[in-house]
Scaffold this motif. Structure first.
Motif, PDB file in Angstrom:
ATOM      1  N   ARG A  76       0.509  -8.662   5.494  1.00 20.73           N
ATOM      2  CA  ARG A  76       0.072  -8.883   6.878  1.00 20.73           C
ATOM      3  C   ARG A  76       1.186  -8.588   7.868  1.00 20.73           C
ATOM      4  O   ARG A  76       0.941  -8.058   8.950  1.00 20.73           O
ATOM      5  CB  ARG A  76      -0.394 -10.322   7.057  1.00 20.73           C
ATOM      6  CG  ARG A  76      -1.698 -10.606   6.420  1.00 20.73           C
ATOM      7  CD  ARG A  76      -2.127 -12.021   6.738  1.00 20.73           C
ATOM      8  NE  ARG A  76      -3.349 -12.325   6.024  1.00 20.73           N
ATOM      9  CZ  ARG A  76      -3.721 -13.526   5.705  1.00 20.73           C
ATOM     10  NH1 ARG A  76      -2.969 -14.559   6.034  1.00 20.73           N
ATOM     11  NH2 ARG A  76      -4.843 -13.726   5.059  1.00 20.73           N
ATOM     12  N   ALA A  77       2.407  -8.934   7.499  1.00 16.13           N
ATOM     13  CA  ALA A  77       3.537  -8.673   8.394  1.00 16.13           C
ATOM     14  C   ALA A  77       3.708  -7.169   8.618  1.00 16.13           C
ATOM     15  O   ALA A  77       3.951  -6.729   9.744  1.00 16.13           O
ATOM     16  CB  ALA A  77       4.816  -9.272   7.810  1.00 16.13           C
ATOM     17  N   GLN A  78       3.542  -6.394   7.553  1.00  9.48           N
ATOM     18  CA  GLN A  78       3.637  -4.938   7.677  1.00  9.48           C
ATOM     19  C   GLN A  78       2.522  -4.396   8.569  1.00  9.48           C
ATOM     20  O   GLN A  78       2.764  -3.556   9.423  1.00  9.48           O
ATOM     21  CB  GLN A  78       3.538  -4.289   6.295  1.00  9.48           C
ATOM     22  CG  GLN A  78       4.815  -4.226   5.550  1.00  9.48           C
ATOM     23  CD  GLN A  78       5.703  -3.091   6.023  1.00  9.48           C
ATOM     24  OE1 GLN A  78       5.281  -2.142   6.663  1.00  9.48           O
ATOM     25  NE2 GLN A  78       6.965  -3.199   5.697  1.00  9.48           N
ATOM     26  N   TRP A  79       1.293  -4.868   8.356  1.00 12.88           N
ATOM     27  CA  TRP A  79       0.188  -4.404   9.184  1.00 12.88           C
ATOM     28  C   TRP A  79       0.397  -4.796  10.640  1.00 12.88           C
ATOM     29  O   TRP A  79       0.050  -4.035  11.550  1.00 12.88           O
ATOM     30  CB  TRP A  79      -1.157  -4.930   8.680  1.00 12.88           C
ATOM     31  CG  TRP A  79      -1.681  -4.174   7.500  1.00 12.88           C
ATOM     32  CD1 TRP A  79      -1.959  -4.665   6.266  1.00 12.88           C
ATOM     33  CD2 TRP A  79      -1.986  -2.779   7.435  1.00 12.88           C
ATOM     34  NE1 TRP A  79      -2.405  -3.669   5.438  1.00 12.88           N
ATOM     35  CE2 TRP A  79      -2.445  -2.491   6.138  1.00 12.88           C
ATOM     36  CE3 TRP A  79      -1.919  -1.734   8.346  1.00 12.88           C
ATOM     37  CZ2 TRP A  79      -2.822  -1.218   5.731  1.00 12.88           C
ATOM     38  CZ3 TRP A  79      -2.294  -0.459   7.938  1.00 12.88           C
ATOM     39  CH2 TRP A  79      -2.742  -0.212   6.643  1.00 12.88           C
ATOM     40  N   SER A  80       0.975  -5.966  10.868  1.00 12.72           N
ATOM     41  CA  SER A  80       1.258  -6.391  12.245  1.00 12.72           C
ATOM     42  C   SER A  80       2.265  -5.453  12.906  1.00 12.72           C
ATOM     43  O   SER A  80       2.089  -5.053  14.062  1.00 12.72           O
ATOM     44  CB  SER A  80       1.792  -7.819  12.267  1.00 12.72           C
ATOM     45  OG  SER A  80       0.848  -8.707  11.743  1.00 12.72           O
ATOM     46  N   LEU A  81       3.317  -5.111  12.174  1.00 12.69           N
ATOM     47  CA  LEU A  81       4.308  -4.176  12.717  1.00 12.69           C
ATOM     48  C   LEU A  81       3.690  -2.812  12.996  1.00 12.69           C
ATOM     49  O   LEU A  81       3.922  -2.212  14.046  1.00 12.69           O
ATOM     50  CB  LEU A  81       5.466  -4.006  11.732  1.00 12.69           C
ATOM     51  CG  LEU A  81       6.481  -5.118  11.674  1.00 12.69           C
ATOM     52  CD1 LEU A  81       7.446  -4.883  10.526  1.00 12.69           C
ATOM     53  CD2 LEU A  81       7.230  -5.223  12.978  1.00 12.69           C
ATOM     54  N   ARG A  82       2.921  -2.330  12.073  1.00 13.28           N
ATOM     55  CA  ARG A  82       2.304  -1.016  12.238  1.00 13.28           C
ATOM     56  C   ARG A  82       1.301  -1.005  13.384  1.00 13.28           C
ATOM     57  O   ARG A  82       1.227  -0.032  14.143  1.00 13.28           O
ATOM     58  CB  ARG A  82       1.622  -0.599  10.937  1.00 13.28           C
ATOM     59  CG  ARG A  82       2.603  -0.389   9.798  1.00 13.28           C
ATOM     60  CD  ARG A  82       1.915  -0.141   8.498  1.00 13.28           C
ATOM     61  NE  ARG A  82       2.849  -0.107   7.376  1.00 13.28           N
ATOM     62  CZ  ARG A  82       2.546   0.314   6.183  1.00 13.28           C
ATOM     63  NH1 ARG A  82       1.331   0.747   5.911  1.00 13.28           N
ATOM     64  NH2 ARG A  82       3.447   0.310   5.226  1.00 13.28           N
ATOM     65  N   LEU A  83       0.540  -2.088  13.528  1.00 10.09           N
ATOM     66  CA  LEU A  83      -0.414  -2.176  14.626  1.00 10.09           C
ATOM     67  C   LEU A  83       0.297  -2.265  15.969  1.00 10.09           C
ATOM     68  O   LEU A  83      -0.095  -1.603  16.933  1.00 10.09           O
ATOM     69  CB  LEU A  83      -1.332  -3.386  14.428  1.00 10.09           C
ATOM     70  CG  LEU A  83      -2.413  -3.588  15.485  1.00 10.09           C
ATOM     71  CD1 LEU A  83      -3.375  -2.405  15.493  1.00 10.09           C
ATOM     72  CD2 LEU A  83      -3.166  -4.874  15.236  1.00 10.09           C
ATOM     73  N   VAL A 135      -2.177  12.125  16.010  1.00  6.52           N
ATOM     74  CA  VAL A 135      -1.961  12.521  14.617  1.00  6.52           C
ATOM     75  C   VAL A 135      -0.660  11.925  14.086  1.00  6.52           C
ATOM     76  O   VAL A 135      -0.626  11.320  13.014  1.00  6.52           O
ATOM     77  CB  VAL A 135      -1.963  14.061  14.474  1.00  6.52           C
ATOM     78  CG1 VAL A 135      -1.493  14.493  13.096  1.00  6.52           C
ATOM     79  CG2 VAL A 135      -3.344  14.609  14.765  1.00  6.52           C
ATOM     80  N   GLY A 136       0.412  12.088  14.842  1.00  5.58           N
ATOM     81  CA  GLY A 136       1.703  11.557  14.402  1.00  5.58           C
ATOM     82  C   GLY A 136       1.698  10.047  14.277  1.00  5.58           C
ATOM     83  O   GLY A 136       2.238   9.485  13.323  1.00  5.58           O
ATOM     84  N   GLY A 137       1.074   9.374  15.232  1.00  2.57           N
ATOM     85  CA  GLY A 137       1.000   7.908  15.184  1.00  2.57           C
ATOM     86  C   GLY A 137       0.170   7.404  14.022  1.00  2.57           C
ATOM     87  O   GLY A 137       0.522   6.408  13.381  1.00  2.57           O
ATOM     88  N   SER A 183       1.838   5.335  11.020  1.00  2.00           N
ATOM     89  CA  SER A 183       1.375   3.970  10.796  1.00  2.00           C
ATOM     90  C   SER A 183       0.948   3.753   9.352  1.00  2.00           C
ATOM     91  O   SER A 183       1.091   2.656   8.816  1.00  2.00           O
ATOM     92  CB  SER A 183       0.219   3.632  11.740  1.00  2.00           C
ATOM     93  OG  SER A 183       0.686   3.594  13.069  1.00  2.00           O
ATOM     94  N   ILE A 184       0.428   4.779   8.717  1.00  2.00           N
ATOM     95  CA  ILE A 184       0.050   4.667   7.308  1.00  2.00           C
ATOM     96  C   ILE A 184       1.288   4.718   6.417  1.00  2.00           C
ATOM     97  O   ILE A 184       1.410   3.953   5.471  1.00  2.00           O
ATOM     98  CB  ILE A 184      -0.956   5.781   6.922  1.00  2.00           C
ATOM     99  CG1 ILE A 184      -2.280   5.527   7.635  1.00  2.00           C
ATOM    100  CG2 ILE A 184      -1.152   5.835   5.424  1.00  2.00           C
ATOM    101  CD1 ILE A 184      -3.280   6.654   7.489  1.00  2.00           C
TER     102      ILE A 184
END
Length: 186
Positions: A20-27, A60-62, A66-67
């Protein structure tokens, strides 16, 4: 064809193990990147050829960055937002885009530094915030001392004080030792 499908299936399986922490950073990185592009384009990301091209690069880059936060394509996304902001030539827009790009870059850097399934430790967060603050202070000082005068814009006298304070804070931030505290007891 089979190897392509297998690599896509593996990528999707790997995304299922992201914390979840990773997804939060990526979001947060993706949202600040989109906000930077919208600010740079004046809220109209598809109005004109330059805006459409930079918006496509940002999208595209974002998405790819993010992935896979350790990929290098995020530079394309950040460059797209900066190019769109430079086309506007408005100093407050450039400043806002610079802050949002810094937030995006810091979030992606932290996401790339920490294992995808792990949690974000205090040390990693402290290091990221410390260097992001140093970059922001350096950009502020350089912008006030070099970029604005070269751009021919009239700057009020108080900006000189702000630039000097930014340089002092930058030097203090870089010279103060960081890391673990010394051992106690012995």
């Amino acid at each position: 064809m089979r190897s392509t499908l297998e690599s896509i299936a593996q990528l999707l399986a790997d995304l299922g193990h992201v914390s979840r922490a990773q997804w939060s950073l990526r979001l947060l990185a993706a949202l600040s990147l989109v906000a930077a592009q919208l600010l740079a384009c004046g809220g109209r990301p598809l109005d004109g050829v330059l805006a459409a091209l930079t918006s496509a690069a940002v999208l595209v880059g974002g998405l790819v960055q993010s992935i896979r936060p350790d990929a290098s394509i995020g530079t394309l996304a950040l460059a797209g937002a900066v190019v769109a902001a430079c086309a506007s030539a408005d100093v407050p827009v450039l400043g806002g885009v610079a802050v949002l790009v810094l937030v995006t870059h810091a979030c992606w850097s932290l996401a790339a530094m920490v294992p995808a399934h792990g949690t974000i430790g205090r040390g990693a967060l402290t290091t990221t915030v410390r260097w992001a603050a140093a970059a922001a202070l350096l950009a502020l000082a350089a912008g006030l001392a070099v970029v604005l005068p070269l751009a021919g814009t009239s700057t009020p006298a108080w900006t000189m004080v702000l630039g000097i304070l930014a340089v002092i804070a930058l030097v203090a931030l870089l010279l103060v030792p960081h890391g673990t505290s010394p051992r106690r007891g012995r």
